[in-house]
Design an enzyme around this catalytic site. Sequence first.
Site, PDB file in Angstrom:
ATOM      1  N   ASN A  37      -9.507  42.567 -17.162  1.00  0.00           N
ATOM      2  CA  ASN A  37      -8.720  43.216 -16.111  1.00  0.00           C
ATOM      3  C   ASN A  37      -9.364  43.057 -14.735  1.00  0.00           C
ATOM      4  OD1 ASN A  37      -6.831  44.804 -14.808  1.00  0.00           O
ATOM      5  ND2 ASN A  37      -7.635  46.738 -15.564  1.00  0.00           N
ATOM      6  N   HIS A 122      -3.472  59.696 -23.777  1.00  0.00           N
ATOM      7  CA  HIS A 122      -3.935  60.096 -22.455  1.00  0.00           C
ATOM      8  C   HIS A 122      -2.971  61.110 -21.839  1.00  0.00           C
ATOM      9  CE1 HIS A 122      -6.658  56.438 -21.373  1.00  0.00           C
ATOM     10  NE2 HIS A 122      -6.774  56.777 -22.642  1.00  0.00           N
ATOM     11  N   ARG A 147      -6.968  62.772 -24.757  1.00  0.00           N
ATOM     12  CA  ARG A 147      -7.897  62.729 -23.635  1.00  0.00           C
ATOM     13  C   ARG A 147      -7.248  63.437 -22.460  1.00  0.00           C
ATOM     14  NH1 ARG A 147      -9.808  57.472 -20.171  1.00  0.00           N
ATOM     15  NH2 ARG A 147      -8.190  58.256 -18.783  1.00  0.00           N
ATOM     16  N   TYR A 159      -9.583  58.266 -10.110  1.00  0.00           N
ATOM     17  CA  TYR A 159      -9.464  57.250 -11.149  1.00  0.00           C
ATOM     18  C   TYR A 159      -9.292  57.949 -12.499  1.00  0.00           C
ATOM     19  CZ  TYR A 159     -10.595  52.965 -13.759  1.00  0.00           C
ATOM     20  OH  TYR A 159     -10.556  51.873 -14.589  1.00  0.00           O
ATOM     21  N   ASP A 211     -13.062  61.576 -20.000  1.00  0.00           N
ATOM     22  CA  ASP A 211     -13.744  60.395 -19.467  1.00  0.00           C
ATOM     23  C   ASP A 211     -14.262  60.711 -18.068  1.00  0.00           C
ATOM     24  OD1 ASP A 211     -14.619  57.896 -18.737  1.00  0.00           O
ATOM     25  OD2 ASP A 211     -12.789  56.844 -19.307  1.00  0.00           O
ATOM     26  N   HIS A 213     -15.923  58.443 -16.296  1.00  0.00           N
ATOM     27  CA  HIS A 213     -15.838  57.169 -15.581  1.00  0.00           C
ATOM     28  C   HIS A 213     -17.113  56.833 -14.813  1.00  0.00           C
ATOM     29  CE1 HIS A 213     -11.358  57.909 -16.074  1.00  0.00           C
ATOM     30  NE2 HIS A 213     -11.539  56.714 -16.609  1.00  0.00           N
ATOM     31  N   GLU A 237     -17.094  60.985 -22.387  1.00  0.00           N
ATOM     32  CA  GLU A 237     -17.173  59.516 -22.306  1.00  0.00           C
ATOM     33  C   GLU A 237     -17.716  59.037 -20.968  1.00  0.00           C
ATOM     34  OE1 GLU A 237     -13.933  55.841 -22.031  1.00  0.00           O
ATOM     35  OE2 GLU A 237     -13.343  57.754 -22.925  1.00  0.00           O
ATOM     36  N   GLU A 263     -17.272  50.752 -23.206  1.00  0.00           N
ATOM     37  CA  GLU A 263     -16.102  49.916 -22.953  1.00  0.00           C
ATOM     38  C   GLU A 263     -16.420  48.731 -22.052  1.00  0.00           C
ATOM     39  OE1 GLU A 263     -13.392  51.806 -19.500  1.00  0.00           O
ATOM     40  OE2 GLU A 263     -13.756  53.171 -21.165  1.00  0.00           O
ATOM     41  N   ARG A 284     -18.006  52.220 -27.926  1.00  0.00           N
ATOM     42  CA  ARG A 284     -16.639  51.915 -27.521  1.00  0.00           C
ATOM     43  C   ARG A 284     -16.402  50.448 -27.176  1.00  0.00           C
ATOM     44  NH1 ARG A 284     -13.860  53.989 -23.779  1.00  0.00           N
ATOM     45  NH2 ARG A 284     -12.128  54.188 -25.224  1.00  0.00           N
ATOM     46  N   HIS A 313     -12.264  51.181 -27.119  1.00  0.00           N
ATOM     47  CA  HIS A 313     -11.468  51.162 -25.892  1.00  0.00           C
ATOM     48  C   HIS A 313     -10.108  50.543 -26.210  1.00  0.00           C
ATOM     49  CE1 HIS A 313     -10.929  51.076 -21.609  1.00  0.00           C
ATOM     50  NE2 HIS A 313     -11.022  49.767 -21.480  1.00  0.00           N
ATOM     51  N   ASP A 317      -4.543  47.432 -20.431  1.00  0.00           N
ATOM     52  CA  ASP A 317      -4.994  46.150 -19.880  1.00  0.00           C
ATOM     53  C   ASP A 317      -5.654  45.278 -20.940  1.00  0.00           C
ATOM     54  OD1 ASP A 317      -7.592  47.208 -20.104  1.00  0.00           O
ATOM     55  OD2 ASP A 317      -7.608  47.852 -18.020  1.00  0.00           O
ATOM     56  N   GLU A 340      -8.586  54.497 -29.200  1.00  0.00           N
ATOM     57  CA  GLU A 340      -7.818  54.822 -28.000  1.00  0.00           C
ATOM     58  C   GLU A 340      -6.461  54.136 -28.049  1.00  0.00           C
ATOM     59  OE1 GLU A 340      -8.376  54.792 -23.129  1.00  0.00           O
ATOM     60  OE2 GLU A 340      -9.624  53.483 -24.367  1.00  0.00           O
ATOM     61  N   TRP A 403     -20.489  53.257 -10.161  1.00  0.00           N
ATOM     62  CA  TRP A 403     -20.011  53.871 -11.401  1.00  0.00           C
ATOM     63  C   TRP A 403     -19.436  52.799 -12.289  1.00  0.00           C
ATOM     64  CZ3 TRP A 403     -14.539  53.843 -12.129  1.00  0.00           C
ATOM     65  CH2 TRP A 403     -13.806  53.511 -10.973  1.00  0.00           C
TER      66      TRP A 403
END
Length: 403
Positions: A37, A122, A147, A159, A211, A213, A237, A263, A284, A313, A317, A340, A403
């Site tokens: 992605n 999600h 999640r 995000y 998550d 992130h 996560e 991920e 993941r 994951h 995408d 997921e 991040w």
Amino acid sequence: MKIEHAYTIVTSPGRNFVTLKIVTDEGTYGIGDATLNGREMAVVAYLDEHVIPALIGRDPQRIEDIWHYLYRGAYWRRGPVTMSAIAAVDMALWDIKSKLAGMPLYQLLGGKSRERVMVYGHATGRDIESCLDEVARHVDEGYKAVRVQAGVPGIASIYGVAKKDGEPYEPADADLPAEHVWSTSKYLNHVPKLFAAVRERFGDDLHILHDVHHRLTPIEAARLGKEVEPYHLFWLEDCVPAENQEAFGLIRQHTTTPLAVGEVFNSLYDAKSLIENQWIDYIRATLTHAGGITHVRRIADLAGLYHVRTGFHGPTDLSPVCLGSAIHFDTWVPNFGIQEYMPHTNATNEVFPHDYRFEDGHFIVGETPGHGVDIDEELAKQYPYKRASLPVNRLEDGTLWHW
């Protein structure tokens, strides 16, 4: 039997996807997912210019040998582009071998370890109340695990949270990376209230995940993990960037909240210390980004020795080719944790017909020989590639946050 030809297919029926198709001189073919992605065309070039020419004339049944040939033959090993390209080849070769055997992929891996694969969906909302409504929708659809991600007062765009309530979340939303403003203190003060609200409304039986992130430092992540312990999360996560694997050791000292990461991992070496020191509970890494079935199987085997489970994951995408292969892997792998699941668009499902199905919060694996996913190449041509980039974060003072 020899590999006669191979080629890449780029299509965008909602998201950009890169598919590798390998065809043998006897007519059997397999497909693999090579989607990275935001950097899709880098993998296309790697496959077209370097990998595919090296495959022609080789025996497609020698999966292990071909994996090492591609991994070691490049000299410059690992990395997301290289490993995504190798993964696509590996996935396609397992597809071919399963078709030649007349068996679904999970049978060649060793058969079923379970009858169904639990997934998590999600739920996002601009505030806690709208997020709870999305959790309720998922529960009504049969999900046993959700999640939860909610907006934070004082932060305009986050995000992981959809821009409009009720809409699917789309992270790659601009031609070039957008810049979002982030406040760690506001997030840390607010997010425990979200979990308290989820438990108050839905009780203790629903599995809830979150998550971060990669947005926190180790001590900040330790604080968050400790503060959410009363809400017994299924996992927390990506609470810190994982380049420094020892950071998870510090977090583990301070909290019993289960930790998940991986991920963005590309190989066993990205996770080795995390697994061996039991600093995480779920790994993941994806089939597409971590070298395919052959390599992720090694990651899962090592993880199983240390009570670490899989939690692949599975965003939109990654194409249905990856998801279908992952469901076969999930059905087989002894130390499975969860999968997921972000539903693909109707257009994507039409381009990639498949035999797996969602049922009561779980995936049921298909019985078609191979991994059970195909591609409609004529339909794929109707969805041309369009560049889309993931955002970056800046702190309120303008500092670009890693991040």
